[in-house]
Design a protein around this motif. Structure first.
Motif, mmCIF file in Angstrom:
data_model
loop_
_atom_site.group_PDB
_atom_site.id
_atom_site.type_symbol
_atom_site.label_atom_id
_atom_site.label_comp_id
_atom_site.label_asym_id
_atom_site.label_seq_id
_atom_site.Cartn_x
_atom_site.Cartn_y
_atom_site.Cartn_z
ATOM 1 N N GLY A 188 31.418 27.243 49.642
ATOM 2 C CA GLY A 188 33.078 27.390 49.675
ATOM 3 C C GLY A 188 33.506 26.455 48.675
ATOM 4 N N PHE A 195 38.881 22.205 40.751
ATOM 5 C CA PHE A 195 40.014 21.482 40.886
ATOM 6 C C PHE A 195 39.981 19.892 40.312
ATOM 7 N N ILE A 245 36.122 46.230 6.671
ATOM 8 C CA ILE A 245 37.071 46.365 7.510
ATOM 9 C C ILE A 245 38.429 46.787 6.810
ATOM 10 N N LEU B 6 32.383 54.907 18.281
ATOM 11 C CA LEU B 6 32.324 54.475 17.057
ATOM 12 C C LEU B 6 33.714 54.113 16.788
ATOM 13 N N THR B 13 36.705 45.772 15.527
ATOM 14 C CA THR B 13 36.791 45.104 14.315
ATOM 15 C C THR B 13 38.007 45.086 13.737
ATOM 16 N N ILE B 14 38.858 45.803 13.871
ATOM 17 C CA ILE B 14 40.423 45.514 13.404
ATOM 18 C C ILE B 14 41.172 44.643 14.167
ATOM 19 N N GLN B 27 39.831 32.466 33.463
ATOM 20 C CA GLN B 27 39.721 30.983 33.856
ATOM 21 C C GLN B 27 41.026 30.852 34.575
ATOM 22 N N SER B 30 40.809 33.033 37.555
ATOM 23 C CA SER B 30 39.951 32.601 38.563
ATOM 24 C C SER B 30 40.688 31.334 39.470
ATOM 25 N N ASN B 31 41.280 30.348 38.637
ATOM 26 C CA ASN B 31 41.978 29.441 39.501
ATOM 27 C C ASN B 31 42.906 29.883 40.255
ATOM 28 N N ASN B 34 41.055 31.366 43.446
ATOM 29 C CA ASN B 34 40.468 30.269 44.234
ATOM 30 C C ASN B 34 41.568 29.729 45.160
ATOM 31 N N LEU B 35 42.656 29.292 44.580
ATOM 32 C CA LEU B 35 43.610 28.554 45.047
ATOM 33 C C LEU B 35 44.312 29.464 46.223
ATOM 34 N N SER B 99 34.248 32.975 49.434
ATOM 35 C CA SER B 99 33.778 32.017 50.160
ATOM 36 C C SER B 99 34.763 30.901 50.511
ATOM 37 N N GLY B 100 35.415 30.815 49.623
ATOM 38 C CA GLY B 100 36.571 29.640 49.714
ATOM 39 C C GLY B 100 37.299 29.872 50.973
ATOM 40 N N VAL B 102 36.428 32.088 53.445
ATOM 41 C CA VAL B 102 35.772 31.842 54.658
ATOM 42 C C VAL B 102 35.702 30.390 55.199
ATOM 43 N N LEU B 103 35.564 29.556 54.285
ATOM 44 C CA LEU B 103 35.573 28.116 54.648
ATOM 45 C C LEU B 103 36.807 27.595 55.245
ATOM 46 N N TRP B 105 39.419 29.365 56.463
ATOM 47 C CA TRP B 105 39.498 30.241 57.502
ATOM 48 C C TRP B 105 38.664 29.659 59.164
#
Lengths: 259, 114
Positions: A188, A195, A245, B6, B13-14, B27, B30-31, B34-35, B99-100, B102-103, B105
């Protein structure tokens, strides 16, 4: 069957100060230490001689041409493709053209490959040593008593692991000893490391073990025959379906402004 | 099917996806996850939730965070920031924060209740 009586255990509040807090602090500090150890242990890539670099970079050039083909006009793409394919097939970029077609030497005798293995060994050591040390430390100092109650039930299979050293048969599995707090912190603490150390840190061993279990193509690179790689890339370039393109840009532009 | 892939390729590509921007957006998600997961763990432990209510509390909390992300961070147009808004924003990193959760908690449940 009647509902079993809820087991309560009165514990000393000092358990928090003398067990939970030290383990947590040690785990955080070990993660930070591991991060910096990994940063320091990283070997700087060895300087390679010119033909080797040329061989590598020209392969990368072919890959780049393939991935960015769409921004080239058909004529310039064709010119580049013709040049690259011909050079690849003739082995123009090979570091030692004489050894073409000969079998590769044993990778174990190659010093460059040994270097890579040493790097992996170091990474493994930096993971394994603290892990086993801390588990030994916790088992030596903090085993034999219950420290906390989990808020969720577990199956009895976990009893032997999470209540290690507590020799009571009938105790609820939710009461766990300090080793389970170690496991909880092990899994965990990743956000905490994120951070403290930034996002791409090397602190957590769990994520590293996952990365180790599927080594990418980069590790197998030096052991492959460069000539085969070149021929392969030439074939890839040959079969590439090139679409420019800017094809039909006028209609697209008009349609965009008309909308 | 083939025609649609296609078309999708042509569209990509455009309007190419920039890998660094995608990484940065993920990111950020995710931050935040997590917090907030750790904070939900503190709340669940202090409330004394056990087993299923605790995990349901976590799921409800992540749903709330997703709505807040949708309204505040992406200004109700997640398609601008994520290629697949459902997978990347609404469901992204839901289990990474577990997991954070559960920790904290367990820690606060142990400190406050048990």
């Amino acid at each position: 069957m009647a509902q079993p009586v809820v087991q309560t255990i009165h514990r000393d509040p000092a358990l928090f100060w003398w067990i939970l807090l030290p383990i947590t602090v040690v785990m955080i500090l070990t993660g930070i230490l591991r991060h910096y150890a990994m940063t320091l242990l990283q070997t700087t890539p060895k300087k390679q001689d010119l033909p080797k670099i040329r061989q590598q970079r020209s392969l990368v050039r072919g890959v780049n041409l393939r991935t960015n083909a769409n921004v080239l006009s058909p004529s310039s793409f064709q010119a580049r493709k013709a040049y690259m394919v011909q050079a690849y097939q003739e082995g123009k970029f090979l570091a030692d053209p004489e050894s073409r077609g000969k079998p590769r030497p044993n990778p174990m005798s190659d010093p460059a490959a040994m270097e890579g293995m040493m790097g992996m060994m170091k990474g493994n050591m930096a993971m394994m040593v603290p892990q086993s040390l801390i588990m030994g430390w916790i088992n030596a100092f903090f085993s034999g008593f219950v420290i906390m109650k989990l808020p969720f039930p577990l199956t009895p299979q976990f009893k032997s692991m999470l209540q290690s050293g507590v020799g009571t048969r009938d105790l609820d599995v939710r009461w766990v000893s300090s080793l389970s707090w170690y496991f909880l912190t092990l899994f965990g603490l990743q956000p905490v490391y994120n951070f403290i150390l930034g996002s791409n840190n090397a602190a957590n061993q769990v994520t590293q073990q996952m990365a180790m279990s599927n080594p990418g193509a980069g590790m197998m690179g030096p052991e492959q025959d460069p000539d085969k790689l070149f021929l392969n890339e030439a074939e890839n370039l040959e079969v590439l379906d090139h679409q420019w393109i800017l094809e039909g840009i006028e209609e697209r532009l008009v349609a965009k402004f008309a909308a | 099917m083939a025609a649609s892939t296609l078309d999708e390729e042509r569209e990509l590509t455009i309007h190419p996806l920039v890998a660094t921007s995608m990484q940065h957006n993920n990111q950020v998600i995710s931050n935040i996850r997590n917090l907030t997961a750790s904070l939900f763990g503190v709340a669940a432990g202090t409330l004394g939730l056990e087993s299923y209510p605790g995990f349901i509390f976590y799921l409800a909390g992540t749903l709330l965070v997703s709505i807040l992300l949708f309204v505040l961070k992406t200004e109700t147009t997640p398609g601008k920031y994520f290629y697949r808004p459902l997978g990347d924003m609404w469901l992204g990193e839901v289990f990474g924060g577990l997991s954070g959760f559960v920790l904290t908690w367990t820690l606060f449940y142990g400190l406050v209740r048990a």
